[in-house]
Design an enzyme around this catalytic site. Structure first.
Site, PDB file in Angstrom:
ATOM      1  N   ALA A 137       0.828  -1.212   0.000  1.00 17.85           N
ATOM      2  CA  ALA A 137       0.000   0.000   0.000  1.00 17.85           C
ATOM      3  C   ALA A 137       0.864   1.264   0.000  1.00 17.85           C
ATOM      4  O   ALA A 137       0.389   2.345  -0.333  1.00 17.85           O
ATOM      5  CB  ALA A 137      -0.920  -0.003   1.224  1.00 17.85           C
ATOM      6  N   VAL A 155     -18.821  -9.053  -2.062  1.00 15.72           N
ATOM      7  CA  VAL A 155     -19.232 -10.069  -3.043  1.00 15.72           C
ATOM      8  C   VAL A 155     -18.125 -11.092  -3.218  1.00 15.72           C
ATOM      9  O   VAL A 155     -16.977 -10.742  -3.514  1.00 15.72           O
ATOM     10  CB  VAL A 155     -19.548  -9.430  -4.414  1.00 15.72           C
ATOM     11  CG1 VAL A 155     -20.032 -10.492  -5.396  1.00 15.72           C
ATOM     12  CG2 VAL A 155     -20.559  -8.315  -4.277  1.00 15.72           C
ATOM     13  N   LYS A 194     -25.737  -9.731  -3.614  1.00 16.14           N
ATOM     14  CA  LYS A 194     -24.440  -9.696  -4.307  1.00 16.14           C
ATOM     15  C   LYS A 194     -24.633  -9.472  -5.812  1.00 16.14           C
ATOM     16  O   LYS A 194     -23.838  -8.770  -6.448  1.00 16.14           O
ATOM     17  CB  LYS A 194     -23.688 -11.001  -4.033  1.00 16.14           C
ATOM     18  CG  LYS A 194     -23.296 -11.142  -2.557  1.00 16.14           C
ATOM     19  CD  LYS A 194     -22.903 -12.564  -2.222  1.00 16.14           C
ATOM     20  CE  LYS A 194     -22.448 -12.712  -0.775  1.00 16.14           C
ATOM     21  NZ  LYS A 194     -22.344 -14.118  -0.358  1.00 16.14           N
TER      22      LYS A 194
HETATM   23  N1  HSE Z   1     -23.288 -16.309   4.083  1.00 15.24           N
HETATM   24  C1  HSE Z   1     -22.439 -15.896   3.020  1.00 15.24           C
HETATM   25  C2  HSE Z   1     -22.178 -17.091   2.119  1.00 15.24           C
HETATM   26  C3  HSE Z   1     -21.157 -15.361   3.595  1.00 15.24           C
HETATM   27  O1  HSE Z   1     -22.426 -18.232   2.556  1.00 15.24           O
HETATM   28  O2  HSE Z   1     -21.733 -16.909   0.997  1.00 15.24           O
HETATM   29  C4  HSE Z   1     -20.263 -14.687   2.605  1.00 15.24           C
HETATM   30  O3  HSE Z   1     -20.887 -13.604   1.985  1.00 15.24           O
END
Ligand code: HSE
Length: 313
Positions: free
Chosen positions: A33, A130, A203
């Site tokens: 960084a 995501v 997402k």
């Molecule tokens: N509960 C989510 C999953 C955690 O199982 O993908 C990560 O975003």
């Protein structure tokens, strides 16, 4: 090196992992960084046995972190969309940059949060929101910047994928595997979000917003989870040469951008059909580059890190 002082709010699976990685890999992170990154305060309602916070300034009042003049960047990993929203907006109001892993927050209130950040001249970064360990946000924003994206499709909920994989490989029951996913820290606080496709929808709107330059509108996503999938469905799919995967799909059509999350039959030879367990993968089709595939851990990094090896890929 310039100092960057961060405050972390939340010490759950993601927050404790963040503190541990920032501590363990500090030298690498600072070098890359080009600045000295230090945790100046942690806000958490309770301790987490997976992280040693004895050397940090810990407060039980997370808003203390948002109001702390020594904090340059607030890391929001408390989850949820009520207090988290107030916290993020307060940090922005106080001129702090924000890093968040909170997909529900971005999916529901991202338009408002980004507008507030723009007005204040601060950044809101959300790479971990995501497909956790896959730098898919950066790939879409920067790596594929020259492409007109035609469609994307992904396994973006690790818990759901873990359940489908265990049902297929070991004949385990849905409820049994879900309980394990919860115990392992993969699942959301409300696991309905995982198994009903809601987490994947959060997402998906984030990815679609970046890929197609559209506003974040969660209400536009057709959302179906895996709760109606029976063991027989998994077995019959296998006999016919398919795997069942719950995909999030965003596609450019003549009528606009199609957004959907639902169980899908995928021929077993396809790479994405072989993304198993808690792993995530996102396919992105750009007009210049063609189809690209990104693969990695979506949830549960702490436990996987010990086990994963090249052979497991
Ligand atoms: N509960 C989510 C999953 C955690 O199982 O993908 C990560 O975003």
């Amino acid at each position: 090196m310039n100092p960057v002082r961060i405050g972390i709010c939340g010490l759950g699976t993601v927050g404790s992992g963040t503190v541990n990685i920032l501590t363990r890999n500090k030298a690498h992170i600072d070098a890359r960084a080009g600045c000295n990154i230090s945790i100046v305060q942690i806000g958490a309602r309770r301790d987490n046995p997976n992280v040693d916070t004895s050397k940090f300034n810990v407060t039980r009042d997370i808003f203390e972190v948002a109001n702390n003049p020594d904090v340059d960047v607030l890391v929001e990993v408390i989850g949820g969309t009520t207090i988290a929203k107030d916290l993020v907006l307060k940090a922005i109001e106080n001129g702090k940059h924000v890093v968040t892993a909170n997909k529900a927050l971005i999916a529901h209130y991202g338009n408002e949060i980004f507008a507030a950040a723009k007005a204040k001249g601060v950044t809101v970064a959300f790479e971990a929101a995501v497909a956790g360990g896959i730098p898919i946000i950066k790939a879409i924003r920067e790596g594929l910047a020259a492409n007109n994206i035609e469609w994307l499709a992904g396994i973006i909920n690790g818990t759901g994928n873990f359940i489908l994989t265990e049902m297929r490989d070991k004949g385990r029951s849905f409820d049994d595997v879900l309980a394990e996913a919860q115990a392992l820290g993969y699942a959301e606080a409300d696991p309905t979000f995982d198994v009903e496709g809601i987490d994947a929808a959060h997402k998906l709107v984030i990815l679609a917003s970046l890929a197609f330059g559209i506003p974040l509108e969660i209400s536009k996503v057709f959302t179906e989870g895996i709760t109606k999938i029976a063991s027989e469905d998994v077995t019959y799919a296998e006999e016919l040469g398919y795997r069942i995967k719950n995909l999030g799909i965003a596609r450019r059509t003549d009528k606009g951008i199609e957004l959907r999350v639902h169980p899908t039959l995928i021929p077993e030879k396809r790479l994405i059909a072989n993304v198993d367990g808690v792993m995530n993968a996102v396919l992105v089709k750009g007009d210049a580059v063609g189809p690209t595939l990104y693969y990695g851990a979506g949830a549960g990094f702490r436990r996987r890190r010990k086990k994963a090896s090249l052979a497991s890929l």
